[in-house]
Design an enzyme around this catalytic site. Structure first.
Site, PDB file in Angstrom:
ATOM      1  N   GLU A 195      45.591  77.394  51.469  1.00 40.56           N
ATOM      2  CA  GLU A 195      45.844  76.250  52.342  1.00 40.56           C
ATOM      3  C   GLU A 195      47.148  76.329  53.121  1.00 40.56           C
ATOM      4  O   GLU A 195      47.598  75.081  53.314  1.00 40.56           O
ATOM      5  CB  GLU A 195      45.469  74.919  51.895  1.00 40.56           C
ATOM      6  CG  GLU A 195      44.096  74.532  51.176  1.00 40.56           C
ATOM      7  CD  GLU A 195      43.757  73.251  50.725  1.00 40.56           C
ATOM      8  OE1 GLU A 195      44.727  72.434  50.844  1.00 40.56           O
ATOM      9  OE2 GLU A 195      42.672  73.082  50.099  1.00 40.56           O
ATOM     10  N   GLU A 205      37.915  76.812  46.453  1.00 39.06           N
ATOM     11  CA  GLU A 205      37.988  75.559  45.862  1.00 39.06           C
ATOM     12  C   GLU A 205      37.125  74.582  46.107  1.00 39.06           C
ATOM     13  O   GLU A 205      36.938  74.379  47.309  1.00 39.06           O
ATOM     14  CB  GLU A 205      39.666  75.310  46.197  1.00 39.06           C
ATOM     15  CG  GLU A 205      40.172  73.910  45.700  1.00 39.06           C
ATOM     16  CD  GLU A 205      41.666  73.507  45.985  1.00 39.06           C
ATOM     17  OE1 GLU A 205      42.354  74.682  46.161  1.00 39.06           O
ATOM     18  OE2 GLU A 205      41.745  72.603  46.134  1.00 39.06           O
TER      19      GLU A 205
END
Length: 835
Positions: free
Chosen positions: A429, A505
């Site tokens: 991210e 994720e």
């Protein structure tokens, strides 16, 4: 007789030569100083302010929790925040910030080369030997090493290594730990030697009847290396030689490497179901035939492939990842690594059916990778949580330009021989994903991976999926990894050239063990005054989803590659959804297993889907709810069976059957908010709570009763009950001491579990053991983790007991005796043999 004499002489020569390389783990004999020191004068008073410690060591885990520790006012874009907010408990509420010094003396035989190897040091390490600075390495999660030979004392004795570490505030998004929290090793060799991580093994050809093993060995020498002989032998998983290659090397190539190729017949392939491990023994001889170095490298033979539209293949077999993400802390033990604690976690995950681990979001301890090799877990190793753009004010972005490639290269060379590692992730991210240079930077990191290890695919965890689909960032990866954003899976599959999607994720479901909330509703950011989340397993954070969404994507579309759930275990810090001005919340609620190593109900949901070799039936909730008499209290069964029947006090509440994919879609369209849950769980919605007994019988596909579970309402709490993760312990002075996780439960006179008790439990440990830590799984608990007492949470808590050697014990009885005591309850005692 003469042959025997020659054989004995050979053994003596081998014994002498075996000392050419020696790796010693420096555990004991360290001194620690909290705070900076004025100088590193070795003649200064060595007693003031220094304490004796063993390494690995976390200087913050035994300190009190406090809201003032590392308060951060930040805007977390990943969480959808539009403005900065005050984050309480974000890094666990523990005082990890500050400066710490470590020092230790060590001896090296004269004439030997010496290298100090650090598995990790948190953080910004600066290292001195005998007052000379030998190097620094800022990233706290990186393994690194320094040649300290030039700085040794002439006689090799009483050398002193000193390490300065500093953790800045606002440097992490979770509890990072502090200090020499991973092992430190001393490697001594001759001048002709193989450097750290200097052997690279690949298996270019793998067939049923043979495999080719390629070994590239880097050879360092102070003197010219002409005439060096390199001998490599491969030992199979049964300890039998499977091939050997030996020869004089007239010259070494421009990279300093010697290449050898050895054929192995009928290879035993590594997989999670059969983690077969081979060993390559590489010996380096000088021109006189003297054994200068011997390096043992463990590896596996297996193939990995990513096929467009089809996904991931291991050894030619299609499979989807049943993985979890884990942070590096070990709950109440803190960040100080412990091999037995790592094994304990992996055993619990294996029992659940998990087959893969993502190291979130940092380089792992090497012991974790070794255990995954041995126990059969595929790994995604991930080095970074940020690149050159900051997430944290004092995060890794400060080191990016100078250190990113160096850190990557060391990580890749460290772990490229481990068969458990099946992919690399280059980041999580990262804000860079939406920048103009994002795609180019992703490609740069991908190419570093391919240069150092051309055998594994490269991914990254992307949460800003819309921009990465448009700007080329996702296309630059071998496998696009999506963090959540399940509504973008089809768009990503349609747009990207890879034609596969990995759930890098997933879920971010939240729950608190044993804390049930009504009504039972799926929610994307529910909060409550008690700072807990619903144990019915129907809640997630705003950016995420319940587990069933990911199950359906994996089941319904061949191009999805499976998932890495956030997270396998709860961890210190990031107490979402209670991270904004929400003290005393200071540990996560994401875990399938809580901070006390006690499974939440979600554990059985995943087990029912992932354990294909065993059946599962688990009934929830517990059936002790004073004050709910006459109220709707749904009952859920987590099971791999498709049908079940619920009985309450002997009266059938009817049979329940899971929905098919088509039926679930139709039910969603009809407005059933729990329709997707009904595809993967048995749900009796309109059960009226009546104290007594509930029983669920699961039926197989032929309609026969296959399993059943009964849950009874508890009476008045009467006694404590103890159970151990280990039936016995094996003491070992040279390694991490064995651990037993002792679960404490409250029961009534009939042995029924009492789920609401919260009284304080105190622990006494006698014999061949000592108390190490305790936890209860409550994300709001401020009980110290390192003291022999802990409040119960939802009727349970855990004590971690360490077995010790008989000569270290006050009462070396051959057992460790653990006693739990709580006011108003009958105490409990458990004896665990020590072998």
């Amino acid at each position: 007789m003469r042959r025997t004499g020659i054989f004995l002489l050979s053994l003596v020569v081998m014994a002498l030569n075996s000392t050419a390389r020696e790796m010693v783990t420096l555990r004991k004999g360290w001194e620690f100083h909290r705070g900076d020191i004025a100088n590193i004068d070795l003649k200064a008073d060595r007693s003031t302010g220094w304490e004796s410690v063993s390494v690995p060591h976390d200087w913050a885990i035994d300190q009190p929790f406090d809201m003032s520790n590392d308060l951060q006012t930040v805007q977390v874009i990943q969480d959808g925040e539009t403005h900065p907010t005050l984050k309480t408990g974000r890094t666990g509420g523990l005082p990890y910030m500050g400066i710490g010094w470590y020092r230790r003396s060590f001896d090296v035989r004269p004439g030997k080369m010496a290298t100090l190897v650090f598995d990790g040091a948190m953080s910004e390490a600066k290292v001195w030997v005998n007052g000379h600075k030998v190097g620094e390495w800022p990233y706290g999660y990186a393994s690194f090493h320094f040649d300290v030979t030039p700085y040794l004392n002439p006689d090799g004795r009483d050398n002193v290594v000193m390490v300065r570490l500093e953790n800045l505030p606002f440097s992490s998004r979770w509890y990072p730990g502090a200090g020499l929290y991973r092992n430190v090793h001393l490697l001594t060799t001759d001048s002709l030697y193989v450097p750290v991580w200097g052997v690279h093994i690949t298996t270019p050809y793998v067939k049923d009847d043979f495999a080719t093993v390629r070994i590239r060995t880097l050879v360092n020498a102070v003197s010219p290396t002409h005439g060096v002989r390199v001998d490599t032998e491969i030992i199979n998983p049964n300890g039998i030689s499977s091939g050997r290659m030996s020869g004089i090397v007239s010259h070494i190539d421009s990279t300093g490497c010697v290449e050898q190729n050895i054929e192995v017949s009928s290879p035993a392939l590594w997989s999670p179901e059969s983690p077969c491990l081979y060993t390559a023994v590489t010996r380096v001889y000088d021109t006189g035939g003297y054994l200068c170095d011997s390096v043992t490298t463990r590896f596996g033979i297996r193939t990995i492939e990513v096929i467009p539209h089809r996904g991931f293949y291991l050894n030619g077999h299609h499979r989807k990842f049943k993985g979890v993400c884990n942070h590096h802390d070990l709950g109440p033990l803190g960040a100080a690594v412990n091999r037995n604690a790592l094994r304990h976690q992996l055993e619990m995950l294996k029992e659940m059916g998990c087959d893969a681990v993502r190291t979130s979001h940092n380089m792992p301890d090497p012991q974790l990778v070794e255990l995954c090799d041995e126990m059969g877990f595929m790994m995604m190793i991930e080095p970074f949580d940020e690149w050159e753009i900051a997430k944290c004010r004092n995060g890794y972005h400060r080191f990016w330009d100078e250190w990113a490639e160096r850190d990557m290269v060391e990580m890749l060379r460290h772990y490229r021989n481990n068969p458990s590692v099946v992919m690399w992730s280059v980041g999580n991210e990262v804000p860079t994903q939406c920048s103009e240079d994002g795609a180019a930077m992703a490609a740069w990191l991908r190419d570093i991976c391919h240069r150092e290890d051309p055998t594994r695919p490269v991914t990254a965890g992307m949460d800003q999926v819309a921009c990465t689909l448009e700007n080329g960032f996702a296309a630059a990866l071998d496998m696009p990894g999506l963090n959540y954003r399940t509504h973008k899976y089809h768009e990503a599959y349609d747009m990207l050239p890879q034609r596969v999607v990995l759930g890098s994720e997933t879920a971010s479901a939240v729950s608190s063990r044993g804390v049930y909330k009504w009504p039972v509703e799926i929610s994307g950011n529910a909060t409550y005054p008690d700072h807990q989340s619903n144990a019915y397993e129907v809640e997630s954070c705003a950016w995420a989803n319940i587990p069933e969404v990911d199950f359906a994507l994996a089941d319904d579309f061949p191009w999805t590659m499976g998932q890495f759930v956030w997270t396998g275990f709860d961890y210190l810090g990031e107490p979402s959804p209670y991270n904004t001005d929400a003290w005393p919340s200071h540990s996560s609620l994401f875990g399938i297993i809580d901070l006390a190593s006690i499974p939440k109900d979600r554990y059985w949901l995943y087990r029912s889907q992932w354990r294909k070799d065993d059946h599962t039936l688990y009934v929830a909730p517990h059936w002790t709810h004073p004050g709910r008499e006459g109220k709707i209290t749904p009952v859920i069964a987590y099971t791999d069976f498709n049908e079940g029947e619920l009985w309450i006090n002997g009266v059938s509440m009817g049979r329940c059957r899971k929905l098919s994919a088509v039926e679930a879609d139709s039910a969603v369209a009809a407005g059933d908010s729990l329709a997707l849950i009904r595809r993967y769980r048995l749900v009796w919605d309109y059960v009226v709570y009546t104290p007594g007994e509930i029983r669920v019988v699961a039926y197989d596909d032929d309609g026969r009763a296959a399993m059943e579970q009964t849950v009874r309402t508890a009476d008045t709490p009467y006694a404590l009950s103890l159970s151990s993760s280990q039936a016995e312990l094996t003491a070992n002075a040279d390694a991490d001491r064995p651990l037993a996780y002792i679960t404490v439960s409250v029961v009534d006179r009939d042995g029924n579990f009492c789920p609401d008790d919260s009284r304080l439990v105190e622990f006494e440990v006698k014999g061949q053991g000592r108390f190490r830590a305790a936890a209860n799984g409550d994300p709001t608990s401020l009980d110290p983790l390192q003291e022999p007492r802990m409040h119960l949470f939802s009727g349970r808590c855990t004590a971690i007991i360490e077995g010790i050697n008989a000569d270290d014990a006050d009462n070396p009885s051959g057992v460790v005796t653990v006693t739990a005591i709580a006011s108003g309850l009958r105490k409990a005692t458990l004896n665990i043999p020590i072998r």
